[in-house]
Write a protein that holds these residues in place. Structure first.
Motif, PDB file in Angstrom:
ATOM      1  N   MET A   1       0.831  -1.187   0.000  1.00 43.23           N
ATOM      2  CA  MET A   1       0.000   0.000   0.000  1.00 43.23           C
ATOM      3  C   MET A   1       0.876   1.251   0.000  1.00 43.23           C
ATOM      4  N   VAL A   2       0.477   2.250  -0.747  1.00 46.09           N
ATOM      5  CA  VAL A   2       1.243   3.482  -0.854  1.00 46.09           C
ATOM      6  C   VAL A   2       0.595   4.547   0.020  1.00 46.09           C
ATOM      7  N   ASP A   3       1.425   5.238   0.795  1.00 49.61           N
ATOM      8  CA  ASP A   3       0.981   6.363   1.614  1.00 49.61           C
ATOM      9  C   ASP A   3       1.556   7.634   1.024  1.00 49.61           C
ATOM     10  N   ILE A   4       0.744   8.685   0.948  1.00 46.07           N
ATOM     11  CA  ILE A   4       1.216   9.975   0.452  1.00 46.07           C
ATOM     12  C   ILE A   4       1.193  10.960   1.607  1.00 46.07           C
ATOM     13  N   ASP A   5       2.337  11.584   1.849  1.00 44.43           N
ATOM     14  CA  ASP A   5       2.497  12.540   2.939  1.00 44.43           C
ATOM     15  C   ASP A   5       2.987  13.874   2.404  1.00 44.43           C
ATOM     16  N   VAL A   6       2.660  14.934   3.130  1.00 47.72           N
ATOM     17  CA  VAL A   6       3.197  16.264   2.845  1.00 47.72           C
ATOM     18  C   VAL A   6       4.352  16.486   3.809  1.00 47.72           C
ATOM     19  N   LEU A   7       5.534  16.755   3.273  1.00 45.70           N
ATOM     20  CA  LEU A   7       6.703  17.017   4.118  1.00 45.70           C
ATOM     21  C   LEU A   7       6.885  18.518   4.310  1.00 45.70           C
ATOM     22  N   THR A   8       7.246  18.900   5.515  1.00 44.16           N
ATOM     23  CA  THR A   8       7.520  20.312   5.789  1.00 44.16           C
ATOM     24  C   THR A   8       9.017  20.567   5.958  1.00 44.16           C
ATOM     25  N   THR A   9       9.766  19.496   6.175  1.00 43.11           N
ATOM     26  CA  THR A   9      11.226  19.567   6.257  1.00 43.11           C
ATOM     27  C   THR A   9      11.784  18.338   5.555  1.00 43.11           C
ATOM     28  N   LEU A  10      13.080  18.380   5.270  1.00 43.45           N
ATOM     29  CA  LEU A  10      13.748  17.237   4.643  1.00 43.45           C
ATOM     30  C   LEU A  10      14.842  16.714   5.563  1.00 43.45           C
ATOM     31  N   GLY A  11      14.567  15.588   6.178  1.00 43.40           N
ATOM     32  CA  GLY A  11      15.575  14.935   6.992  1.00 43.40           C
ATOM     33  C   GLY A  11      16.549  14.155   6.123  1.00 43.40           C
ATOM     34  N   THR A  12      17.583  13.636   6.747  1.00 43.52           N
ATOM     35  CA  THR A  12      18.634  12.920   6.025  1.00 43.52           C
ATOM     36  C   THR A  12      18.087  11.713   5.268  1.00 43.52           C
ATOM     37  N   GLU A  13      17.221  10.935   5.901  1.00 49.80           N
ATOM     38  CA  GLU A  13      16.689   9.732   5.261  1.00 49.80           C
ATOM     39  C   GLU A  13      15.796  10.085   4.067  1.00 49.80           C
ATOM     40  N   ASP A  14      14.947  11.096   4.245  1.00 50.22           N
ATOM     41  CA  ASP A  14      14.087  11.522   3.135  1.00 50.22           C
ATOM     42  C   ASP A  14      14.917  12.091   1.989  1.00 50.22           C
ATOM     43  N   ARG A  15      15.923  12.851   2.329  1.00 45.74           N
ATOM     44  CA  ARG A  15      16.780  13.428   1.287  1.00 45.74           C
ATOM     45  C   ARG A  15      17.477  12.332   0.488  1.00 45.74           C
ATOM     46  N   ALA A  16      17.926  11.281   1.162  1.00 49.73           N
ATOM     47  CA  ALA A  16      18.578  10.165   0.473  1.00 49.73           C
ATOM     48  C   ALA A  16      17.580   9.451  -0.442  1.00 49.73           C
ATOM     49  N   GLY A  17      16.368   9.237   0.038  1.00 50.27           N
ATOM     50  CA  GLY A  17      15.354   8.587  -0.785  1.00 50.27           C
ATOM     51  C   GLY A  17      14.969   9.420  -1.991  1.00 50.27           C
ATOM     52  N   LEU A  18      14.850  10.716  -1.792  1.00 54.58           N
ATOM     53  CA  LEU A  18      14.519  11.618  -2.904  1.00 54.58           C
ATOM     54  C   LEU A  18      15.674  11.707  -3.904  1.00 54.58           C
ATOM     55  N   ALA A  19      16.904  11.643  -3.410  1.00 53.21           N
ATOM     56  CA  ALA A  19      18.067  11.656  -4.304  1.00 53.21           C
ATOM     57  C   ALA A  19      18.055  10.416  -5.199  1.00 53.21           C
ATOM     58  N   CYS A  20      17.760   9.262  -4.622  1.00 52.17           N
ATOM     59  CA  CYS A  20      17.677   8.027  -5.420  1.00 52.17           C
ATOM     60  C   CYS A  20      16.567   8.130  -6.453  1.00 52.17           C
ATOM     61  N   LEU A  21      15.447   8.715  -6.068  1.00 56.03           N
ATOM     62  CA  LEU A  21      14.314   8.874  -6.976  1.00 56.03           C
ATOM     63  C   LEU A  21      14.665   9.792  -8.143  1.00 56.03           C
ATOM     64  N   LEU A  22      15.307  10.917  -7.856  1.00 53.47           N
ATOM     65  CA  LEU A  22      15.700  11.845  -8.922  1.00 53.47           C
ATOM     66  C   LEU A  22      16.714  11.197  -9.862  1.00 53.47           C
ATOM     67  N   ARG A  23      17.678  10.485  -9.304  1.00 53.88           N
ATOM     68  CA  ARG A  23      18.673   9.801 -10.147  1.00 53.88           C
ATOM     69  C   ARG A  23      17.988   8.778 -11.057  1.00 53.88           C
ATOM     70  N   ASP A  24      17.067   8.001 -10.504  1.00 54.79           N
ATOM     71  CA  ASP A  24      16.329   7.013 -11.290  1.00 54.79           C
ATOM     72  C   ASP A  24      15.584   7.690 -12.433  1.00 54.79           C
ATOM     73  N   ALA A  25      14.947   8.829 -12.145  1.00 48.53           N
ATOM     74  CA  ALA A  25      14.185   9.544 -13.179  1.00 48.53           C
ATOM     75  C   ALA A  25      15.101  10.009 -14.306  1.00 48.53           C
ATOM     76  N   VAL A  26      16.207  10.635 -13.951  1.00 43.35           N
ATOM     77  CA  VAL A  26      17.126  11.149 -14.969  1.00 43.35           C
ATOM     78  C   VAL A  26      17.718  10.006 -15.782  1.00 43.35           C
ATOM     79  N   GLU A  27      18.159   8.967 -15.110  1.00 51.18           N
ATOM     80  CA  GLU A  27      18.802   7.856 -15.808  1.00 51.18           C
ATOM     81  C   GLU A  27      17.827   7.039 -16.647  1.00 51.18           C
ATOM     82  N   SER A  28      16.526   7.185 -16.378  1.00 48.89           N
ATOM     83  CA  SER A  28      15.538   6.484 -17.203  1.00 48.89           C
ATOM     84  C   SER A  28      14.990   7.394 -18.308  1.00 48.89           C
ATOM     85  N   GLY A  29      15.591   8.592 -18.461  1.00 48.11           N
ATOM     86  CA  GLY A  29      15.256   9.453 -19.584  1.00 48.11           C
ATOM     87  C   GLY A  29      14.253  10.554 -19.318  1.00 48.11           C
TER      88      GLY A  29
END
Length: 173
Positions: A1-29
Motif C-alpha cells: 500500500m502506498v501512503d502519500i504525505d506532505v513534508l515540511t522539512t527534509l531529513g537525512t533519510e528523506d533526502r537520500a530517498g529523494l536523491a535516489c528517486l531523482l537519479r532514477d528519473a534522470v537515468e531512465s530518460g
C-alpha cells in the motif's frame, strides 16, 4: 500500500530517498532538468534548494512511500506575487521506474490538486516534455494545453526536446 504525505522539512533519510528517486528519473530518460550523467553534487544541491523553499514556505512537497521507501514525489510551488496568489505550479512529478504503470502518478496529481485547493489556489500550471507519458497523464486529468515551445530543453540523454505548457482551473473545495 502506498501512503502519500506532505513534508515540511527534509531529513537525512528523506533526502537520500529523494536523491535516489531523482537519479532514477534522470537515468531512465525523464526530462526533469538534468542530463546523464548527473552528479551526486547536482542532486544534493537540488534537494538543498527544495529544503530551503520548504523552509521559506513557498513550496509544498508530497512524497509517496511504499513500505517506508520513497517511490514518488510531486511539488507545488506557490506563486507569491500579489497578482498571482490564486495560482501555483506543479513541479517534478517523479515516480520510480519500479513503481510505474500502477496509477501512482495519478494519485500524486490528485493529492497535489487537493493540497492546492486547501492553499486556496484555483489555477495550476506545469510544463512537461511534449508527447511524453506525463503529458498524456495530465491531459487525462483535464489539464489543457496552453502551448508548445520547440527546442525548449536538452533531453536527459541529449538532443532537443519540445515542452508543452499546460494548466487546469480548479473548482473550490
Amino acid at each position: 500500500m502506498v501512503d502519500i504525505d506532505v513534508l515540511t522539512t527534509l531529513g537525512t533519510e528523506d533526502r537520500a530517498g529523494l536523491a535516489c528517486l531523482l537519479r532514477d528519473a534522470v537515468e531512465s530518460g525523464a526530462s526533469v532538468g538534468y542530463v546523464v550523467p548527473v552528479s551526486d553534487a547536482d542532486i544534493e544541491g537540488y534537494w538543498q534548494g527544495v529544503a530551503a523553499a520548504l523552509a521559506g514556505g513557498v513550496t509544498r512537497l508530497l512524497v509517496a512511500r511504499n513500505n517506508n521507501k520513497i517511490v514518488g514525489t510531486v511539488q507545488l510551488a506557490l506563486a507569491g506575487k500579489p497578482n498571482g496568489l490564486h495560482r501555483a505550479e506543479v513541479q517534478k512529478l517523479l515516480v520510480h521506474t519500479a513503481a510505474r504503470r500502477n496509477g501512482l502518478g495519478r494519485q500524486l496529481m490528485v493529492a497535489v490538486e487537493a493540497l492546492a485547493r486547501t492553499e486556496q489556489r484555483e489555477l495550476l500550471v506545469l510544463d512537461t516534455e511534449s508527447h511524453s507519458g506525463a503529458q498524456f497523464l495530465y491531459a487525462s486529468l483535464d489539464y489543457a494545453v496552453a502551448g508548445e515551445i520547440p527546442r525548449y530543453a536538452i533531453g536527459a540523454v541529449g538532443g532537443w526536446t519540445p515542452s508543452t505548457f499546460m494548466y487546469k482551473l480548479l473548482t473550490p473545495a
